[in-house]
Design a protein around this motif. Sequence first.
Motif, PDB file in Angstrom:
ATOM      1  N   ILE A  15       0.947  -1.090  -0.003  1.00 46.49           N
ATOM      2  CA  ILE A  15      -0.250   0.413   0.145  1.00 46.49           C
ATOM      3  C   ILE A  15       1.068   1.493  -0.023  1.00 46.49           C
ATOM      4  N   ARG A  16       0.134   2.045  -0.178  1.00 49.99           N
ATOM      5  CA  ARG A  16       0.823   3.376  -0.446  1.00 49.99           C
ATOM      6  C   ARG A  16       0.358   4.112   0.392  1.00 49.99           C
ATOM      7  N   LEU A  17       0.355   5.725   1.176  1.00 50.65           N
ATOM      8  CA  LEU A  17      -0.119   6.732   1.923  1.00 50.65           C
ATOM      9  C   LEU A  17       0.979   7.825   1.892  1.00 50.65           C
ATOM     10  N   TRP A  18      -0.113   8.588   1.122  1.00 46.79           N
ATOM     11  CA  TRP A  18       0.914  10.105   1.636  1.00 46.79           C
ATOM     12  C   TRP A  18      -0.411  11.309   2.115  1.00 46.79           C
ATOM     13  N   ARG A  19       0.748  12.317   2.232  1.00 49.46           N
ATOM     14  CA  ARG A  19      -0.673  13.455   2.674  1.00 49.46           C
ATOM     15  C   ARG A  19      -0.694  14.599   1.462  1.00 49.46           C
ATOM     16  N   GLU A  20      -2.308  15.354   1.284  1.00 50.27           N
ATOM     17  CA  GLU A  20      -2.802  16.044   0.536  1.00 50.27           C
ATOM     18  C   GLU A  20      -3.261  16.775   0.647  1.00 50.27           C
ATOM     19  N   ASP A  21      -2.860  18.348   1.532  1.00 42.25           N
ATOM     20  CA  ASP A  21      -3.142  19.544   2.162  1.00 42.25           C
ATOM     21  C   ASP A  21      -3.618  18.561   3.103  1.00 42.25           C
ATOM     22  N   ASP A  22      -4.988  18.586   3.780  1.00 42.27           N
ATOM     23  CA  ASP A  22      -5.887  18.008   4.833  1.00 42.27           C
ATOM     24  C   ASP A  22      -5.392  17.014   5.269  1.00 42.27           C
ATOM     25  N   TRP A  23      -5.504  16.230   3.815  1.00 44.51           N
ATOM     26  CA  TRP A  23      -6.054  14.355   3.673  1.00 44.51           C
ATOM     27  C   TRP A  23      -4.784  13.772   3.867  1.00 44.51           C
ATOM     28  N   ARG A  40      -4.440   8.906   9.130  1.00 42.72           N
ATOM     29  CA  ARG A  40      -3.512   8.321   8.988  1.00 42.72           C
ATOM     30  C   ARG A  40      -3.754   7.156   9.508  1.00 42.72           C
ATOM     31  N   VAL A  41      -4.836   6.967  10.878  1.00 39.68           N
ATOM     32  CA  VAL A  41      -5.228   5.330  11.330  1.00 39.68           C
ATOM     33  C   VAL A  41      -6.414   5.169  10.851  1.00 39.68           C
ATOM     34  N   ALA A  42      -7.163   6.598  10.144  1.00 41.68           N
ATOM     35  CA  ALA A  42      -8.575   5.918   9.705  1.00 41.68           C
ATOM     36  C   ALA A  42      -8.626   6.470   8.489  1.00 41.68           C
ATOM     37  N   THR A  43      -7.612   6.718   7.537  1.00 39.11           N
ATOM     38  CA  THR A  43      -7.516   6.613   6.183  1.00 39.11           C
ATOM     39  C   THR A  43      -7.861   4.679   5.591  1.00 39.11           C
ATOM     40  N   LEU A  44      -5.922   4.629   6.986  1.00 43.30           N
ATOM     41  CA  LEU A  44      -5.929   3.200   6.605  1.00 43.30           C
ATOM     42  C   LEU A  44      -7.510   1.995   7.628  1.00 43.30           C
TER      43      LEU A  44
END
Length: 89
Positions: A15-23, A40-44
């Motif tokens: 998986i890939r995880l990154w940040r864009e602005d506030d998301w 990060r937790v909510a996104t995963l």
Amino acid sequence: MASSTRDGADHADEIRLWREDDWWIAKDVDTGVTTQGPSRVATLENLDEAIALYNDEIGKEPTDEELREMGIDPTDNTTGDQEPPDVIK
């Protein structure tokens, strides 16, 4: 910068995880399923649910009774001779 590969090869179940602005954005590399969330937790957690839905591990077609409870007449809930759109399959 961190790399998601070792010796140039992708990892299984990557998986890939990154940040864009506030998301935060998470993408399952194998399926292309992508989700977002405020942390990060909510996104995963969202990605886990989206992958389970993608793999038909969760979710189901509502019963006639469940449709009636939502105010939907099951006899009116048909696609006729047409195939349902891809997003519903």
